[in-house]
Design a protein around this motif. Structure first.
Motif, mmCIF file in Angstrom:
data_model
loop_
_atom_site.group_PDB
_atom_site.id
_atom_site.type_symbol
_atom_site.label_atom_id
_atom_site.label_comp_id
_atom_site.label_asym_id
_atom_site.label_seq_id
_atom_site.Cartn_x
_atom_site.Cartn_y
_atom_site.Cartn_z
ATOM 1 N N LYS A 153 67.542 55.945 8.125
ATOM 2 C CA LYS A 153 67.571 55.703 6.683
ATOM 3 C C LYS A 153 68.721 56.446 6.021
ATOM 4 N N SER B 206 72.142 54.969 4.231
ATOM 5 C CA SER B 206 72.481 55.415 2.882
ATOM 6 C C SER B 206 73.905 55.961 2.844
ATOM 7 N N SER C 248 76.312 53.052 2.997
ATOM 8 C CA SER C 248 76.294 52.352 1.706
ATOM 9 C C SER C 248 77.105 53.124 0.668
ATOM 10 N N GLU D 98 67.705 43.216 7.646
ATOM 11 C CA GLU D 98 66.957 43.825 6.537
ATOM 12 C C GLU D 98 67.898 44.638 5.654
ATOM 13 N N TRP D 99 68.769 45.426 6.296
ATOM 14 C CA TRP D 99 69.733 46.221 5.535
ATOM 15 C C TRP D 99 70.719 45.317 4.794
ATOM 16 N N GLU E 166 70.218 42.381 3.622
ATOM 17 C CA GLU E 166 69.567 41.783 2.450
ATOM 18 C C GLU E 166 69.523 42.780 1.299
ATOM 19 N N GLN E 167 69.294 44.048 1.606
ATOM 20 C CA GLN E 167 69.316 45.079 0.570
ATOM 21 C C GLN E 167 70.708 45.196 -0.052
ATOM 22 N N LEU E 168 71.726 45.141 0.794
ATOM 23 C CA LEU E 168 73.100 45.214 0.304
ATOM 24 C C LEU E 168 73.445 43.984 -0.536
ATOM 25 N N ARG E 169 72.969 42.842 -0.083
ATOM 26 C CA ARG E 169 73.246 41.592 -0.800
ATOM 27 C C ARG E 169 72.660 41.630 -2.212
ATOM 28 N N GLN E 170 71.475 42.186 -2.344
ATOM 29 C CA GLN E 170 70.856 42.294 -3.673
ATOM 30 C C GLN E 170 71.594 43.302 -4.555
ATOM 31 N N ALA E 171 72.121 44.364 -3.928
ATOM 32 C CA ALA E 171 72.832 45.394 -4.691
ATOM 33 C C ALA E 171 74.231 44.941 -5.100
#
Length: 285
Positions: free
Chosen positions: A209, A213, A216, A244-245, A247-252
């Motif tokens: 995690k 981070s 990112s 999964e990571w 998708e988190q980046l895509r939303q951000a």
């Protein structure tokens, strides 16, 4: 002009057995399990590689293609193409670029239209350089202009990787004994960057995690001063974690295009199956 694009199996080229499709030719690297040799991407997949690493206690090495293999390919391609670009994994990671360059030197009197380029990177970013060069060719750029543009683009690449296995990194000679011991005891995961084709320890984290981070955060820093159109998420066998990571980046960062790409078997020998990373090319705002 008809241009052939030669690369090696550390690039992300789906279906390497179809080498030559879209004028891209992949020269496989070798993976040696004890006395047995496998061709990367042809007769050994990443899944098979890591299964063998877990089950077979033999020495594993990787080997670059020979000068003769490149010479033979260049001679063959020169009959059908006007120009050949040979773009390869960083020369600090492998002698593949050197093999290609020496082969081109042997042919310079009879086949002078060969340019060898050290990508200073690996995996999908290497593939993106080839795709970039192909687009320039389709737009009518001459080979000299293509070469200069690719070399300039190389300098705009940033890559960060969280190593999945300290043991594999140590066995491959990329990590000293003391660093391996301390990392193993303290459960530290190194987060590496690639700078001018060389590995550099950018950060040391104690969990996946925190590693994600940290990577990112590097993307955030780059976006403060540069424009980034596409980001590659690079992974070993841990595709689910990578997706999964991503998708988190895509939303951000909805304005950025994201894609997930496997690192491949040869990189896995050195970094381990749970390796995950991120890479992009940037431009001035």
């Amino acid at each position: 002009m008809r241009i052939a694009w030669v690369t090696d199996s550390t690039a992300f080229v789906p279906n390497q057995s179809e080498s030559g499709k879209e004028d891209i030719y992949v020269v496989p690297m070798s993976i040696l399990f004890g006395e047995k040799e496998y061709m990367d991407g042809i007769d050994l997949s990443p899944e098979e590689l890591f299964a063998k690493l877990r089950n077979e206690k033999v020495e594993v090495k990787t080997s670059q293609p020979s000068i003769g293999r490149f010479k033979e390919l260049f001679e063959q391609l020169s009959r059908d193409y006007d120009y050949i670009f040979s773009i390869h994994v960083s020369s600090h990671f492998s002698g593949t670029f050197s093999s290609a360059y020496q082969a081109a030197e042997l042919l310079k009197d009879t086949t002078p239209n060969i340019s060898c380029i050290d990508s200073k990177i690996l995996s999908n970013p290497l593939t993106e350089l080839i795709q970039y060069g192909k687009r320039l060719s389709e737009e009518g750029t001459d080979p000299l202009g293509i070469k200069e543009a690719i070399e300039e683009r190389i300098n705009s690449c940033e890559t960060y990787v969280m190593v999945g296995s300290l043991e594999q990194l140590h066995k491959s000679g990329r990590m000293g004994g003391l660093s391996f011991f301390l990392g193993s005891v303290l459960k530290i995961k190194p987060m590496l960057s690639i700078e001018d084709g060389k590995l550099k320890v950018e950060d040391k984290v104690r969990s996946i995690k925190k590693g994600l981070s940290s990577m990112s955060h590097q993307l955030n820093l780059a976006l403060a001063n540069r424009r980034i159109g596409k980001v590659s998420v690079l992974h070993g066998l841990n595709q689910e974690d990578a997706l999964e990571w991503m998708e988190q980046l895509r939303q951000a960062y909805p304005e950025i295009e994201f894609g997930a790409y496997p690192l491949g078997a040869v990189i896995g020998v050195h970094a381990g199956e749970n390796t995950i990373g991120i890479s992009w090319f940037s431009e001035s705002k």
